[in-house]
Design a protein around this motif. Structure first.
Motif, PDB file in Angstrom:
ATOM      1  N   PHE A  58      -6.757   7.632  44.488  1.00 42.19           N
ATOM      2  CA  PHE A  58      -6.519   6.254  44.022  1.00 42.19           C
ATOM      3  C   PHE A  58      -5.577   5.530  44.987  1.00 42.19           C
ATOM      4  O   PHE A  58      -5.801   4.369  45.340  1.00 42.19           O
ATOM      5  CB  PHE A  58      -5.916   6.257  42.622  1.00 42.19           C
ATOM      6  N   SER A  88      -7.422   4.539  48.083  1.00 46.74           N
ATOM      7  CA  SER A  88      -8.281   3.380  47.829  1.00 46.74           C
ATOM      8  C   SER A  88      -7.484   2.094  47.907  1.00 46.74           C
ATOM      9  O   SER A  88      -7.922   1.104  48.509  1.00 46.74           O
ATOM     10  CB  SER A  88      -8.943   3.514  46.456  1.00 46.74           C
ATOM     11  N   HIS A  89      -6.303   2.095  47.326  1.00 48.59           N
ATOM     12  CA  HIS A  89      -5.490   0.885  47.278  1.00 48.59           C
ATOM     13  C   HIS A  89      -4.810   0.600  48.618  1.00 48.59           C
ATOM     14  O   HIS A  89      -4.606  -0.567  48.964  1.00 48.59           O
ATOM     15  CB  HIS A  89      -4.429   1.027  46.177  1.00 48.59           C
ATOM     16  N   ASP A  97     -11.775   1.475  50.015  1.00 47.46           N
ATOM     17  CA  ASP A  97     -12.818   2.486  49.840  1.00 47.46           C
ATOM     18  C   ASP A  97     -13.791   2.466  51.011  1.00 47.46           C
ATOM     19  O   ASP A  97     -14.146   1.396  51.536  1.00 47.46           O
ATOM     20  CB  ASP A  97     -13.600   2.238  48.550  1.00 47.46           C
ATOM     21  N   TYR A 128     -13.030   6.424  47.808  1.00 46.47           N
ATOM     22  CA  TYR A 128     -11.939   7.161  47.185  1.00 46.47           C
ATOM     23  C   TYR A 128     -11.825   6.937  45.677  1.00 46.47           C
ATOM     24  O   TYR A 128     -11.642   7.889  44.910  1.00 46.47           O
ATOM     25  CB  TYR A 128     -10.606   6.788  47.845  1.00 46.47           C
ATOM     26  N   SER A 129     -11.892   5.698  45.239  1.00 47.88           N
ATOM     27  CA  SER A 129     -11.669   5.412  43.823  1.00 47.88           C
ATOM     28  C   SER A 129     -12.757   6.022  42.948  1.00 47.88           C
ATOM     29  O   SER A 129     -12.478   6.520  41.852  1.00 47.88           O
ATOM     30  CB  SER A 129     -11.576   3.898  43.591  1.00 47.88           C
ATOM     31  N   ARG A 133     -12.191   8.834  39.976  1.00 44.65           N
ATOM     32  CA  ARG A 133     -12.662   8.667  38.597  1.00 44.65           C
ATOM     33  C   ARG A 133     -13.561   9.818  38.166  1.00 44.65           C
ATOM     34  O   ARG A 133     -13.505  10.262  37.013  1.00 44.65           O
ATOM     35  CB  ARG A 133     -13.381   7.330  38.442  1.00 44.65           C
ATOM     36  N   TRP A 144      -6.462   3.052  35.922  1.00 44.61           N
ATOM     37  CA  TRP A 144      -7.492   3.107  36.958  1.00 44.61           C
ATOM     38  C   TRP A 144      -8.647   4.047  36.664  1.00 44.61           C
ATOM     39  O   TRP A 144      -9.668   4.000  37.363  1.00 44.61           O
ATOM     40  CB  TRP A 144      -6.850   3.511  38.292  1.00 44.61           C
TER      41      TRP A 144
END
Length: 384
Positions: free
Chosen positions: A132, A135-136, A140, A147-148, A152, A204
């Motif tokens: 996460f 990603s931020h 991604d 990544y995100s 998940r 998230w």
């Protein structure tokens, strides 16, 4: 207010009198040794686009170390090494069939051959959080570098395996909200409880799981307050769901004392205090531990029952314990009063500052905890 809201992170090294230049140099030297030094490195490139962290005491790669390495890399803005580690983990550790499909084998040879077909939930927790943050911080990519989505999917498996005819077991006890030592077991590991991660997963993760993770954060803070001894602050390596220490010997040993895994609890509480500051009774634990150990640095070389009774057993990771105790200083507000609680915490931070990285065959675990403490105490272990 905590860092989640303020975006401001304490630099405890500055609070004890270190200057920016020496802090930056010390962190750089530690990172250079950990990742690049030919004699003492933990990280290794593998081929053109992969890499792994090795447990130097066991000559294997573990999801613990691999996920730790990814968290270190995202905090240090080391995208190439992050992607190398993640690709190695997905290529060799990720399981695509059987009861543990969707999880990662907790141990592999450094060639990539699996040593186990079961997971260790602390690895999945750190994989998801690091992904996460990646990603931020970086955005991604495609495939495994989205990544995100990867994060998940890990969390979805951790919560929902075993439902609706799916094979396997979840990594959380869905009734009490606690992380398990391994899927299918009826006990937990206090150092696996990461309420500061769960708070962010609640923002998230898949929408259907956000309420679960919000509850898990509350449950874990309450659990940490209860499983740590009210006087010494010590916790067991493994513990029952009611917080009492593991009271039976398992096939691989007895884990009801304050020993290697348990050291991480103080560091986790410290980081949660820094990021969120929500106190369910757990934030005072690291200070209790500091006061229990007192002013004798050699106390970290003894094994204890959680009530403080010394145990005749060899300590494996005294440097790791010193690092996590120092990171626990994040729970103690700064004060210039020489009689304050911060004066107690300051002593541990100074001891840690004066302690070099561990060398030799057992350095892996100690130096992972050491680098995390360096990041946290310099204000560089952040929410991304």
């Amino acid at each position: 207010m905590a860092a989640f809201e303020t975006k401001t992170y304490r630099n405890v090294f500055k609070e004890i009198g270190k200057i920016d230049a020496e802090i930056e140099k010390r962190l750089k030297d530690v990172v250079d040794t950990f990742f690049w030094d030919e004699e003492e490195r933990i990280y290794h490139d593998a081929g053109e686009d992969m890499g792994y962290l090795t447990d130097t005491g066991n000559n294997d790669a573990r999801t613990e170390g691999m996920s730790y390495g990814m968290m270190m890399c995202v905090q240090l803005d080391m995208k190439e090494q992050f992607d190398r580690i993640w690709k190695w983990a997905k290529t060799y550790m990720f399981m695509t069939e059987g009861d543990n499909e969707g999880y990662f084998a907790w141990s592999c040879e450094t060639t990539g051959k699996k040593n186990a077909d079961g997971p260790a939930p602390d690895g999945e927790e750190f994989f998801a959080m690091a992904l996460f943050f990646a990603s931020h911080r970086w955005g991604d990519g495609e495939g495994i570098f989205e990544y995100s989505r990867q994060a998940r999917e890990i969390l979805e498996a951790m919560v929902h395996k075993g439902e609706d005819g799916r094979k396997g077991c979840p990594m959380f006890n869905r009734e009490n909200g606690q992380i398990l030592f391994v899927p299918g077991m009826d006990f937990t590991d206090p150092s696996y409880h990461l309420p500061h991660f769960y708070e962010l997963f609640a923002l998230w993760a898949d929408e259907k799981d956000r309420e679960f993770f919000k509850r898990a954060a509350k449950v874990s803070r309450e659990y940490l307050a209860g499983c740590c001894h009210p006087k010494t602050g010590l916790n067991a390596e493994y513990a029952n769901f009611d917080g009492t220490p593991m009271d039976k010997e398992l096939p691989w040993g007895f884990f009801g004392n304050f020993f290697s895994d348990a050291y991480r609890t103080a560091a986790n509480i410290g980081l949660d205090a820094e990021w969120f500051g929500e106190d369910k009774g757990q934030i005072g634990v690291p200070l209790k531990m500091m006061k229990f150990f007192g002013t004798n640095i050699e106390a970290v070389r003894c094994v204890y029952a959680i009530d403080g009774t010394p145990i005749d057993k060899t300590v494996l990771h005294p440097v790791g314990l010193m690092a996590t105790m120092a990171q626990g200083a994040l729970t103690v507000p700064y004060s210039e009063d020489p009689e304050s609680d911060f004066a107690v915490a300051k002593r541990w931070v100074e001891w840690f500052w004066d302690q070099p990285l561990r060398k030799g065959v057992r350095r892996y675990y100690d130096n992972c905890l050491y680098l995390f403490a360096m990041l946290a105490l310099s204000g560089n272990y952040r929410i991304w």
